[in-house]
Design a protein around this motif. Sequence first.
Motif, PDB file in Angstrom:
ATOM      1  N   GLU A 264       7.281   8.983  -9.738  1.00 40.80           N
ATOM      2  CA  GLU A 264       8.380   9.690  -9.274  1.00 40.80           C
ATOM      3  C   GLU A 264       8.153  11.285  -9.524  1.00 40.80           C
ATOM      4  OE1 GLU A 264      13.032  10.256 -10.979  1.00 40.80           O
ATOM      5  OE2 GLU A 264      11.587   8.678 -12.057  1.00 40.80           O
ATOM      6  N   PRO A 265       8.197  12.016  -8.194  1.00 43.63           N
ATOM      7  CA  PRO A 265       8.280  13.312  -8.142  1.00 43.63           C
ATOM      8  C   PRO A 265       9.594  14.201  -8.587  1.00 43.63           C
ATOM      9  CG  PRO A 265       8.904  12.756  -6.130  1.00 43.63           C
ATOM     10  CD  PRO A 265       8.390  11.386  -6.834  1.00 43.63           C
ATOM     11  N   PRO A 266       9.685  15.277  -9.408  1.00 49.19           N
ATOM     12  CA  PRO A 266      10.999  15.754  -9.797  1.00 49.19           C
ATOM     13  C   PRO A 266      11.953  16.284  -8.742  1.00 49.19           C
ATOM     14  CG  PRO A 266       9.055  17.683  -9.848  1.00 49.19           C
ATOM     15  CD  PRO A 266       8.345  16.181  -9.632  1.00 49.19           C
ATOM     16  N   VAL A 267      11.639  16.535  -7.672  1.00 48.55           N
ATOM     17  CA  VAL A 267      12.638  17.019  -6.754  1.00 48.55           C
ATOM     18  C   VAL A 267      12.356  16.163  -5.316  1.00 48.55           C
ATOM     19  CG1 VAL A 267      13.351  18.736  -5.202  1.00 48.55           C
ATOM     20  CG2 VAL A 267      12.381  19.380  -7.580  1.00 48.55           C
ATOM     21  N   LEU A 268      13.622  15.835  -4.829  1.00 50.61           N
ATOM     22  CA  LEU A 268      13.722  14.955  -3.493  1.00 50.61           C
ATOM     23  C   LEU A 268      12.768  13.721  -3.632  1.00 50.61           C
ATOM     24  CD1 LEU A 268      13.681  17.800  -0.875  1.00 50.61           C
ATOM     25  CD2 LEU A 268      15.717  16.569  -1.683  1.00 50.61           C
TER      26      LEU A 268
ATOM     27  N   GLU B 242       0.742  -1.378  -0.147  1.00 52.36           N
ATOM     28  CA  GLU B 242      -0.085   0.013  -0.160  1.00 52.36           C
ATOM     29  C   GLU B 242       0.842   1.237  -0.030  1.00 52.36           C
ATOM     30  OE1 GLU B 242      -3.197   0.528  -0.072  1.00 52.36           O
ATOM     31  OE2 GLU B 242      -3.416  -1.389  -0.674  1.00 52.36           O
ATOM     32  N   ALA B 243       1.999   1.189   0.622  1.00 57.40           N
ATOM     33  CA  ALA B 243       2.867   2.520   0.674  1.00 57.40           C
ATOM     34  C   ALA B 243       3.945   2.622  -0.691  1.00 57.40           C
ATOM     35  CB  ALA B 243       3.729   2.151   1.969  1.00 57.40           C
ATOM     36  N   GLY B 244       3.429   1.564  -1.647  1.00 56.06           N
ATOM     37  CA  GLY B 244       4.517   1.558  -2.602  1.00 56.06           C
ATOM     38  C   GLY B 244       5.827   1.237  -2.566  1.00 56.06           C
ATOM     39  N   TYR B 245       6.024   0.323  -1.690  1.00 54.72           N
ATOM     40  CA  TYR B 245       7.519  -0.181  -1.229  1.00 54.72           C
ATOM     41  C   TYR B 245       8.361   1.019  -0.919  1.00 54.72           C
ATOM     42  CZ  TYR B 245       5.431  -4.519  -3.107  1.00 54.72           C
ATOM     43  OH  TYR B 245       4.785  -5.734  -3.233  1.00 54.72           O
ATOM     44  N   ASN B 246       7.815   1.941  -0.409  1.00 57.64           N
ATOM     45  CA  ASN B 246       8.579   3.207   0.164  1.00 57.64           C
ATOM     46  C   ASN B 246       8.423   3.487   1.662  1.00 57.64           C
ATOM     47  OD1 ASN B 246       9.668   5.623   0.944  1.00 57.64           O
ATOM     48  ND2 ASN B 246       8.747   6.762  -0.954  1.00 57.64           N
ATOM     49  N   THR B 247       9.212   3.185   2.338  1.00 58.40           N
ATOM     50  CA  THR B 247       9.133   3.251   3.792  1.00 58.40           C
ATOM     51  C   THR B 247       8.925   4.491   4.402  1.00 58.40           C
ATOM     52  OG1 THR B 247      11.598   3.673   4.005  1.00 58.40           O
ATOM     53  CG2 THR B 247      10.880   1.147   4.141  1.00 58.40           C
ATOM     54  N   PHE B 248       8.986   5.716   3.625  1.00 59.37           N
ATOM     55  CA  PHE B 248       8.602   6.820   4.135  1.00 59.37           C
ATOM     56  C   PHE B 248       7.067   6.633   4.018  1.00 59.37           C
ATOM     57  CE2 PHE B 248      12.784   8.329   3.265  1.00 59.37           C
ATOM     58  CZ  PHE B 248      13.002   9.328   4.160  1.00 59.37           C
TER      59      PHE B 248
ATOM     60  N   VAL C  60      20.680   5.299  -5.324  1.00 59.80           N
ATOM     61  CA  VAL C  60      20.281   5.850  -6.486  1.00 59.80           C
ATOM     62  C   VAL C  60      19.051   6.513  -6.486  1.00 59.80           C
ATOM     63  CG1 VAL C  60      19.123   3.886  -7.462  1.00 59.80           C
ATOM     64  CG2 VAL C  60      20.215   5.582  -9.114  1.00 59.80           C
ATOM     65  N   VAL C  61      18.111   6.142  -5.595  1.00 60.45           N
ATOM     66  CA  VAL C  61      16.699   7.031  -5.429  1.00 60.45           C
ATOM     67  C   VAL C  61      16.803   8.288  -4.722  1.00 60.45           C
ATOM     68  CG1 VAL C  61      14.676   6.939  -4.587  1.00 60.45           C
ATOM     69  CG2 VAL C  61      15.619   4.547  -5.362  1.00 60.45           C
TER      70      VAL C  61
ATOM     71  N   ARG D 149       6.966   6.001  -5.504  1.00 60.41           N
ATOM     72  CA  ARG D 149       6.172   4.770  -5.331  1.00 60.41           C
ATOM     73  C   ARG D 149       6.820   3.667  -6.264  1.00 60.41           C
ATOM     74  NH1 ARG D 149       1.655   5.577  -2.165  1.00 60.41           N
ATOM     75  NH2 ARG D 149       0.935   3.359  -2.433  1.00 60.41           N
ATOM     76  N   PHE D 150       6.964   2.552  -5.833  1.00 59.52           N
ATOM     77  CA  PHE D 150       7.518   1.489  -6.608  1.00 59.52           C
ATOM     78  C   PHE D 150       6.769   0.079  -6.626  1.00 59.52           C
ATOM     79  CE2 PHE D 150      10.302   4.061  -4.017  1.00 59.52           C
ATOM     80  CZ  PHE D 150      11.274   4.589  -4.992  1.00 59.52           C
ATOM     81  N   GLU D 151       7.139  -0.871  -7.374  1.00 57.30           N
ATOM     82  CA  GLU D 151       6.585  -2.197  -7.407  1.00 57.30           C
ATOM     83  C   GLU D 151       7.643  -2.922  -8.024  1.00 57.30           C
ATOM     84  OE1 GLU D 151       3.524  -2.177 -10.381  1.00 57.30           O
ATOM     85  OE2 GLU D 151       5.063  -2.370 -12.114  1.00 57.30           O
ATOM     86  N   PRO D 152       7.469  -4.335  -7.289  1.00 58.48           N
ATOM     87  CA  PRO D 152       8.642  -5.135  -7.607  1.00 58.48           C
ATOM     88  C   PRO D 152       8.578  -5.746  -9.274  1.00 58.48           C
ATOM     89  CG  PRO D 152       7.173  -5.939  -5.910  1.00 58.48           C
ATOM     90  CD  PRO D 152       6.291  -4.854  -6.545  1.00 58.48           C
ATOM     91  N   ILE D 153      10.018  -5.930  -9.430  1.00 53.96           N
ATOM     92  CA  ILE D 153      10.459  -6.458 -10.551  1.00 53.96           C
ATOM     93  C   ILE D 153      10.000  -8.144 -10.765  1.00 53.96           C
ATOM     94  CG2 ILE D 153      12.173  -6.637 -12.636  1.00 53.96           C
ATOM     95  CD1 ILE D 153      13.314  -3.919 -11.450  1.00 53.96           C
TER      96      ILE D 153
END
Length: 457
Positions: free
Chosen positions: A442-446, A31-37, A384-385, A452-456
């Motif tokens: 992906e936002p343009p800054v920070l 639900e968090a888009g694999y982003n711990t933030f 890299v992110v 948000r991500f998903e598994p490959i």
Amino acid sequence: MGNYPAEPFKIKAVENIEMTTKEDRKEAIKEAGYNTFLLDSDDVYIDLLTDSGTSAMSDEQWASLMIGDEAYAGSNNWYKLEEAVKEVYGFDYVVPTHQGRGAENLLSQIMIEEGDYIPGNMYFTTTKAHQELNGGTFVDVIIDEGHQSVADHPFKGNVDLEKYKDLIDEVGADKIPYICVAVTVNMAGGQPVSMDNLRKVKEISERNSIKVMYDATRCVENAYFIKKNEEGYQDKSIAEILKEMMSYADGCTMSGKKDCLVNIGGFLAMDEEDLYQEATQLVVVYEGMPTYGGLAGRDMEAMATGIYESVNYEYIEHRVEQVQYLGNKLDEAGVPIIKPIGGHAVFIDAKEFLPHLSQDELPAQALAAAIYVDSGVRSMERGVVSAGRDEDGSHHYPKLETVRLTIPRRVYTYAHMDVVADSVINLYENRKNIKGLKFVYEPPVLRFFTSRFEPIE
């Protein structure tokens, strides 16, 4: 494992935490888009996302809240904060801000002009963003060891003096308004800068009429490393070392949410009155009056108290050695980490941990998500992110691709560190099962904050 200092405090209040099930955590990270933030705090068992604003305040700090003077201008608490900054850090002028990036914004707007270059000992995300938004170009002048995960150097945060001088020769001193020296260097693994290096940076800068501005967010941790590892400082107090460190700067930005031991607040400090006057003009636009800068009076009082508490040796010894405890447990189990272990976090080398994933498969982001699913421990990506993209839209590929396990001050016990270590070690033993991730937003800054991500597959 060696001996580590016991907590120099006793627990007076507790906050209950609950472990969720692995199935719950799999759903939460999805639900968090694999982003711990983007995880909800209630879904986290041990929160090592950041040490920014997550410290536990002392009884004296809680008492400080009760004497908040919430006047719009000229609050009594402002004068207490101003006095603490002058006494402990030694700067003549102080501008309060809501947090560190407020100070970064003021400094960047005041000092940077289009086409300027800002050298620094490795980038930090928000600092670099403010510099670039105001027309500057960040130039990395950290020593090469700062980019090497296991280089044996006690002060990997040092400025490479030759790189600094080469930049001055290349672009001209008039295009360099200041050098930004981070003490300690977050992105390098919480690595300190030596007193000798700070002194030499100041000498070069003065000869070329370039100001020295510190990112002083974790300066007390830096002072501790100087006391432990630099000849001639073993018998000096943390306060004495810190005051000398600051004497080699013209000013600093400070996030009070770290070494000042509070949950919100920061400041910009400097020695030059003209710079101070410019800052007070801008702080009214972005933060509030120059005597509160976006802070309640009670928060300024708590920060002043925290500044004095931060230079207590027993406090900072336990703080840094708890980080060392976690790092040593992982190192002894063979988990690849950044060494020497820094002052605020243990950084896992995600490239070495997940050699089957390329940087384009975002190994640090994938590992942070996997740690959460395994144990409910929230960490964060520093690779890299976080590095973002260049002007052509291509990823920056930092040499260090890490997961940061950041230890809040005075919050967790050694037993909590054992839980974290066990989880990471378990994942390392089963690391081939961890899949890479790809961007879906992906936002343009920070971008690391809200991507948000998903598994490959």
